[in-house]
Design a protein around this motif. Structure first.
Motif, PDB file in Angstrom:
ATOM      1  N   ARG A  30       0.898  -1.124   0.003  1.00  0.00           N
ATOM      2  CA  ARG A  30      -0.071   0.143   0.045  1.00  0.00           C
ATOM      3  C   ARG A  30       0.999   1.352   0.026  1.00  0.00           C
ATOM      4  O   ARG A  30       1.808   1.469   0.735  1.00  0.00           O
ATOM      5  N   GLN A  31       0.644   2.293  -1.029  1.00  0.00           N
ATOM      6  CA  GLN A  31       1.383   3.371  -1.037  1.00  0.00           C
ATOM      7  C   GLN A  31       0.924   4.643  -0.371  1.00  0.00           C
ATOM      8  O   GLN A  31      -0.094   4.807  -0.164  1.00  0.00           O
ATOM      9  N   ASP A  70      -4.473   8.343  -2.823  1.00  0.00           N
ATOM     10  CA  ASP A  70      -5.756   7.818  -3.346  1.00  0.00           C
ATOM     11  C   ASP A  70      -5.704   7.794  -4.882  1.00  0.00           C
ATOM     12  O   ASP A  70      -4.868   8.245  -5.573  1.00  0.00           O
ATOM     13  N   SER A  71      -7.101   7.142  -5.161  1.00  0.00           N
ATOM     14  CA  SER A  71      -7.022   6.946  -6.647  1.00  0.00           C
ATOM     15  C   SER A  71      -7.054   8.198  -7.368  1.00  0.00           C
ATOM     16  O   SER A  71      -6.788   8.037  -8.661  1.00  0.00           O
ATOM     17  N   SER A  72      -7.511   9.211  -6.925  1.00  0.00           N
ATOM     18  CA  SER A  72      -7.556  10.335  -7.829  1.00  0.00           C
ATOM     19  C   SER A  72      -5.978  11.145  -7.793  1.00  0.00           C
ATOM     20  O   SER A  72      -5.766  12.207  -8.596  1.00  0.00           O
ATOM     21  N   ASP A  73      -4.761  10.673  -7.059  1.00  0.00           N
ATOM     22  CA  ASP A  73      -3.781  11.267  -7.145  1.00  0.00           C
ATOM     23  C   ASP A  73      -2.892  10.692  -8.329  1.00  0.00           C
ATOM     24  O   ASP A  73      -2.972   9.586  -8.597  1.00  0.00           O
TER      25      ASP A  73
END
Length: 192
Positions: A30-31, A70-73
């Motif tokens: 996990r990042q 986040d997936s938005s990053d």
């Protein structure tokens, strides 16, 4: 003990010219990313936060602004900038990114990438009351003094793990945050 002689230009040159030492590969999948905000001054500062005592993880600990990707990053850098804006109102456009340090594993299961950036001296920080109890600045020369970090070896589940401990004023700086600052000092060539 004497502080290392460091100004911002010297720090930037050393950071960009000296390659990171090969490190043990991070194992967590996990990042997450943190911003290491260096305040642009004649005597540069290192901006740190004290996490809210109400948080579920790492409550009350000194930390860099940051968190999970986040997936938005669009990137690790984008995640660090977004988190710094959410936690202490640092506008992403005001950060001059210098680069990244090798990722480190957190005890909470994240692979954390430290992102080094320069911020202007006149920012007005607005700590997120949900996440941040305090925002403070440590002189960069003091932060990079290796003698201020003391090792503590912890043995857990058959593994040995070294944790670094330090105090600055009334703030206890330890764990991943102290380890990252110490790695930054080693990267720019501060001698132990």
């Amino acid at each position: 003990m004497q502080h290392p002689d460091i100004n911002l230009d010297d720090f930037i040159s050393r950071f960009q010219l000296l390659r990171p030492q090969p490190a043990r590969a991070a194992l967590n999948q996990r990042q997450a990313a943190v911003l290491i905000p260096i305040v642009r001054r004649d005597e540069p500062g290192l901006l740190l936060t004290k996490r809210s005592p109400r948080l579920r993880k790492h409550a009350g600990q000194v930390a860099f602004p940051g968190g999970a990707v986040d997936s938005s990053d669009a990137s690790l850098i984008a995640a660090a900038l977004r988190e710094a804006q959410e936690e202490v109102a640092i506008p992403p456009s005001s950060v001059e990114i210098l680069g990244m340090l090798p990722p480190v594993d957190s005890v909470t299961g994240f692979q954390v990438t430290p992102v080094v950036g320069i911020i202007p001296p006149d920012l007005h920080y607005h700590a997120s009351v949900d996440e941040v109890a305090a925002v403070f600045e440590m002189p960069l020369a003091e932060a990079l003094r290796l003698g201020r970090y003391h090792p503590l070896d912890i043995h857990r589940r058959g593994n040995s793990h070294r944790v670094w401990l330090s105090w600055y004023q009334h703030y206890f700086v330890w764990g991943m945050t102290a380890g990252i600052i110490r790695e930054l000092a080693l990267q720019i060539g501060v001698k132990p």
